[in-house]
Design a protein around this motif. Structure first.
Motif, PDB file in Angstrom:
ATOM      1  N   ASN A 122     -34.728  42.452   5.710  1.00  0.00           N
ATOM      2  CA  ASN A 122     -33.265  42.388   5.609  1.00  0.00           C
ATOM      3  C   ASN A 122     -32.735  41.493   6.715  1.00  0.00           C
ATOM      4  OD1 ASN A 122     -32.574  43.940   3.430  1.00  0.00           O
ATOM      5  ND2 ASN A 122     -32.485  45.841   4.595  1.00  0.00           N
ATOM      6  N   ASP A 158     -33.958  43.708  -2.254  1.00  0.00           N
ATOM      7  CA  ASP A 158     -33.058  44.849  -2.399  1.00  0.00           C
ATOM      8  C   ASP A 158     -33.723  45.949  -3.218  1.00  0.00           C
ATOM      9  OD1 ASP A 158     -30.904  46.493  -2.389  1.00  0.00           O
ATOM     10  OD2 ASP A 158     -29.625  45.240  -3.672  1.00  0.00           O
ATOM     11  N   ARG A 159     -33.978  47.063  -2.593  1.00  0.00           N
ATOM     12  CA  ARG A 159     -34.427  48.308  -3.262  1.00  0.00           C
ATOM     13  C   ARG A 159     -34.306  49.406  -2.218  1.00  0.00           C
ATOM     14  NH1 ARG A 159     -39.728  49.097  -6.917  1.00  0.00           N
ATOM     15  NH2 ARG A 159     -38.202  49.488  -8.540  1.00  0.00           N
ATOM     16  N   ILE A 160     -33.662  50.483  -2.556  1.00  0.00           N
ATOM     17  CA  ILE A 160     -33.525  51.576  -1.585  1.00  0.00           C
ATOM     18  C   ILE A 160     -34.801  52.424  -1.612  1.00  0.00           C
ATOM     19  CG2 ILE A 160     -32.242  53.672  -0.981  1.00  0.00           C
ATOM     20  CD1 ILE A 160     -29.718  52.265  -2.109  1.00  0.00           C
ATOM     21  N   LYS A 210     -25.811  40.117  -0.961  1.00  0.00           N
ATOM     22  CA  LYS A 210     -26.589  41.353  -0.811  1.00  0.00           C
ATOM     23  C   LYS A 210     -26.361  41.971   0.569  1.00  0.00           C
ATOM     24  CE  LYS A 210     -30.278  43.912   0.174  1.00  0.00           C
ATOM     25  NZ  LYS A 210     -31.074  44.185   1.363  1.00  0.00           N
ATOM     26  N   VAL A 214     -24.498  45.369  -0.034  1.00  0.00           N
ATOM     27  CA  VAL A 214     -25.407  46.524  -0.002  1.00  0.00           C
ATOM     28  C   VAL A 214     -25.581  47.001   1.439  1.00  0.00           C
ATOM     29  CG1 VAL A 214     -27.694  47.394  -0.611  1.00  0.00           C
ATOM     30  CG2 VAL A 214     -26.674  45.560  -1.956  1.00  0.00           C
ATOM     31  N   ASN A 215     -25.927  46.080   2.320  1.00  0.00           N
ATOM     32  CA  ASN A 215     -26.264  46.503   3.676  1.00  0.00           C
ATOM     33  C   ASN A 215     -25.039  46.812   4.525  1.00  0.00           C
ATOM     34  OD1 ASN A 215     -28.821  44.461   2.930  1.00  0.00           O
ATOM     35  ND2 ASN A 215     -29.333  46.445   3.779  1.00  0.00           N
ATOM     36  N   HIS A 218     -23.863  50.157   3.093  1.00  0.00           N
ATOM     37  CA  HIS A 218     -24.743  51.263   3.470  1.00  0.00           C
ATOM     38  C   HIS A 218     -24.550  51.598   4.952  1.00  0.00           C
ATOM     39  CE1 HIS A 218     -28.774  52.782   1.554  1.00  0.00           C
ATOM     40  NE2 HIS A 218     -27.815  53.659   1.481  1.00  0.00           N
ATOM     41  N   ARG A 290     -31.525  57.256   8.952  1.00  0.00           N
ATOM     42  CA  ARG A 290     -32.398  56.161   8.511  1.00  0.00           C
ATOM     43  C   ARG A 290     -31.566  54.903   8.266  1.00  0.00           C
ATOM     44  NH1 ARG A 290     -34.078  52.883   4.219  1.00  0.00           N
ATOM     45  NH2 ARG A 290     -32.472  53.675   2.818  1.00  0.00           N
ATOM     46  N   VAL A 291     -30.470  55.084   7.537  1.00  0.00           N
ATOM     47  CA  VAL A 291     -29.684  53.913   7.153  1.00  0.00           C
ATOM     48  C   VAL A 291     -28.974  53.318   8.380  1.00  0.00           C
ATOM     49  CG1 VAL A 291     -27.864  53.106   5.606  1.00  0.00           C
ATOM     50  CG2 VAL A 291     -29.465  54.845   4.825  1.00  0.00           C
ATOM     51  N   ARG A 293     -30.280  53.202  11.313  1.00  0.00           N
ATOM     52  CA  ARG A 293     -31.290  52.831  12.320  1.00  0.00           C
ATOM     53  C   ARG A 293     -31.056  51.433  12.898  1.00  0.00           C
ATOM     54  NH1 ARG A 293     -36.406  52.086   8.112  1.00  0.00           N
ATOM     55  NH2 ARG A 293     -35.690  50.128   7.192  1.00  0.00           N
ATOM     56  N   LYS A 297     -29.788  45.698  16.276  1.00  0.00           N
ATOM     57  CA  LYS A 297     -30.056  44.651  15.282  1.00  0.00           C
ATOM     58  C   LYS A 297     -28.835  44.503  14.360  1.00  0.00           C
ATOM     59  CE  LYS A 297     -32.094  45.142  11.037  1.00  0.00           C
ATOM     60  NZ  LYS A 297     -33.062  45.225   9.951  1.00  0.00           N
ATOM     61  N   LYS A 298     -28.318  45.622  13.892  1.00  0.00           N
ATOM     62  CA  LYS A 298     -27.243  45.570  12.890  1.00  0.00           C
ATOM     63  C   LYS A 298     -25.943  45.002  13.463  1.00  0.00           C
ATOM     64  CE  LYS A 298     -28.860  48.986   9.542  1.00  0.00           C
ATOM     65  NZ  LYS A 298     -30.165  49.507   9.939  1.00  0.00           N
ATOM     66  N   ARG A 304     -25.019  42.020   9.261  1.00  0.00           N
ATOM     67  CA  ARG A 304     -24.123  42.549   8.218  1.00  0.00           C
ATOM     68  C   ARG A 304     -22.720  42.946   8.676  1.00  0.00           C
ATOM     69  NH1 ARG A 304     -28.906  46.649   7.336  1.00  0.00           N
ATOM     70  NH2 ARG A 304     -29.873  44.824   8.225  1.00  0.00           N
TER      71      ARG A 304
HETATM   72  O1  LIG Z   1     -33.973  47.999   8.072  1.00  0.00           O
HETATM   73  P1  LIG Z   1     -32.595  48.011   7.484  1.00  0.00           P
HETATM   74  O2  LIG Z   1     -31.924  46.706   7.600  1.00  0.00           O
HETATM   75  O3  LIG Z   1     -31.790  49.187   7.872  1.00  0.00           O
HETATM   76  O4  LIG Z   1     -32.957  48.123   5.925  1.00  0.00           O
HETATM   77  C1  LIG Z   1     -32.796  49.199   5.117  1.00  0.00           C
HETATM   78  C2  LIG Z   1     -31.578  49.000   4.276  1.00  0.00           C
HETATM   79  O5  LIG Z   1     -31.827  48.152   3.170  1.00  0.00           O
HETATM   80  C3  LIG Z   1     -31.527  48.811   1.962  1.00  0.00           C
HETATM   81  O6  LIG Z   1     -32.700  49.068   1.310  1.00  0.00           O
HETATM   82  C4  LIG Z   1     -30.769  48.002   1.026  1.00  0.00           C
HETATM   83  O7  LIG Z   1     -31.546  46.995   0.465  1.00  0.00           O
HETATM   84  C5  LIG Z   1     -30.982  50.138   2.311  1.00  0.00           C
HETATM   85  O8  LIG Z   1     -31.745  51.178   1.813  1.00  0.00           O
HETATM   86  C6  LIG Z   1     -31.077  50.285   3.786  1.00  0.00           C
HETATM   87  O9  LIG Z   1     -29.821  50.548   4.280  1.00  0.00           O
END
Ligand SMILES: O=P(O)(O)OC[C@H]1O[C@](O)(CO)[C@@H](O)[C@@H]1O
Ligand SMILES: NC(=O)C1=CN([C@@H]2O[C@H](COP(=O)(O)OP(=O)(O)OC[C@H]3O[C@@H](n4cnc5c(N)ncnc54)[C@H](O)[C@@H]3O)[C@@H](O)[C@H]2O)C=CC1
Length: 378
Positions: A122, A158-160, A210, A214-215, A218, A290-291, A293, A297-298, A304
């Protein structure tokens, strides 16, 4: 056909491994986790279970494992003869696999067809990052050779795949949806015969759509939820007030995506809806932590949260909800997450303005840094 994949984790086994196996590849997984590598060599197969009403399940066969350090000589040999190399280790780990990858690439004879190396992380420009790290380990002569025989296309994946709780260590529960997009222009030789890879000319549009939907969505769900003591992503989105906040964030990033990449705004609305439904998948228990984490980085410059904020302001478009997510991310003080701990230490040691400026790569007097600091203090 032989594929070598770094990272036998959730995405490695549950996403890339399945797609490559479906396309007829035998897969050698390379990982630092002895237990997983031993299990792969003992079983030579595992199952991917779909998180859905029908509970479909797929056996993945023709797989083996190598330990990235102990078996380095075999990893190098396997790279030299592979038809495809992929990774899903985490963008921050790419520098750690670069030396071995470099050795494998220069060991590859010219008699072999060209090879492609695809980082499935990602990140914007994940493969570019890996490529730059590989170059650091080679003389200019060896690097020229590598550039002749190896393609380094970027990709969006992309896949959860949540944290696993399977009886069999290797089995993986995944959502049925997936999207693997690879940029065509940096591929070398024939395209791999993988029907589930979508090759495109302009990856930036797909990867930003994406990453910033998505990110960002999330991450927003997770950071808002963590502040509200919610445990799972589903629990957060059942809270209508937080769901509205998440939607506001996605409206802001959506404006950027539609203006910059000319996606149709009604199609984009449907894309957002579909993503929120994916987050709510009742067959997955996805933990907020988890999401959320790796908050450092984020909160990075090309990531994102900050990247869409900067790009929107540069276009003269005001933001509001994105500031709130950034503030919530800065307040992620979960002690079991190393980056969250480091983040809190930075904030304590340097104060919000300095700490966020150094993490985001924005100047201390940047509008975003000043506004984030103001809201953080509130
Ligand atoms: O390591 P990262 O960037 O948190 O990646 C996991 C993310 O990517 C996703 O799979 C979306 O593609 C989410 O499940 C999750 O938030
Ligand atoms: N889980 C998800 O829903 C999604 C994750 N991603 C991305 O995929 C990547 C992997 O994520 P996950 O599979 O969830 O993580 P994970 O933690 O399940 O898998 C990562 C694997 O890499 C291994 N690893 C660590 N250091 C290594 C090294 N030096 N050499 C070889 N292997 C090493 C780990 O032992 C682990 O098995 C990340 O970049 C993530 O952002 C992308 C889309 C979805």
């Amino acid at each position: 056909m032989k594929a070598l994949h770094f990272g036998a984790g959730n995405i490695g086994r549950g996403f890339i491994g399945k797609i490559l196996a479906d396309a007829g590849y035998s897969i050698t997984f390379v990982d630092v986790n002895h237990e997983v590598i031993d299990a792969l060599n003992e079983m030579n197969s595992y199952h991917v279970h779909y998180a859905e009403e029908d509970k479909r399940s797929f056996e993945i066969t023709n797989v083996q494992g190598l330990h990235s350090q102990k078996d380095e000589a075999q990893v190098i040999e396997a790279i030299a003869s592979a038809d495809l190399v992929t990774t899903a280790v985490g963008a921050h780990i790419l520098p750690h696999i670069a030396a071995t990858l470099a050795k494998g690439l220069i060991a590859r004879p010219t008699s072999q067809p060209p090879l492609n190396v695809i980082a499935c992380e990602n990140a914007l420009g994940g493969t570019d990052l890996l490529k730059a790290e590989v170059e650091k380990h080679l003389s200019s002569e060896d690097w020229d050779y590598v550039l002749e025989i190896v393609g380094f296309p970027n990709a969006a994946v992309d896949r959860i795949v949540p944290i696993q709780n399977q009886t069999n260590l290797l089995d993986v529960l995944v959502e049925p949806f997936f999207e693997w997009v690879v940029e065509r222009k940096n591929m070398k030789g024939d395209l791999p015969p993988v029907t589930d890879i979508h090759f495109v000319d302009a990856l930036e549009a797909y990867i930003e759509r994406k990453l910033f939907t998505v990110n960002t969505g999330h991450a927003a769900t997770a950071y808002f939820g963590y502040l509200d003591n919610k445990k799972t992503i589903q629990e957060v989105l059942e809270d209508e007030a937080i769901k509205r906040q998440v939607r506001s964030v996605l409206e802001e990033t959506g404006r950027l995506i539609c203006e910059k990449h000319t996606f149709d705004s009604e199609d984009h609305e449907r894309y957002i809806e579909k993503i929120l439904q994916r987050f709510l998948n009742p067959f997955i228990v996805d933990e907020v932590t988890r999401v959320a984490r790796q908050p450092i980085k984020k909160l990075g410059h090309n990531e994102r949260l900050v990247s869409p904020a900067v790009q929107l302001l540069d276009k003269g478009i005001e933001i509001d909800a994105l500031y709130d997510v950034i503030v919530a991310a800065l307040k992620f003080d979960y002690p079991q997450d190393d980056e969250a701990e480091e983040l809190q230490k930075k904030l304590n040691d340097s104060g919000i303005q300095k700490a966020f400026s150094s993490i985001s790569g924005l100047a201390e007097d940047h509008t975003i840094v000043k506004e984030v600091a103001r809201r953080y203090a509130q």
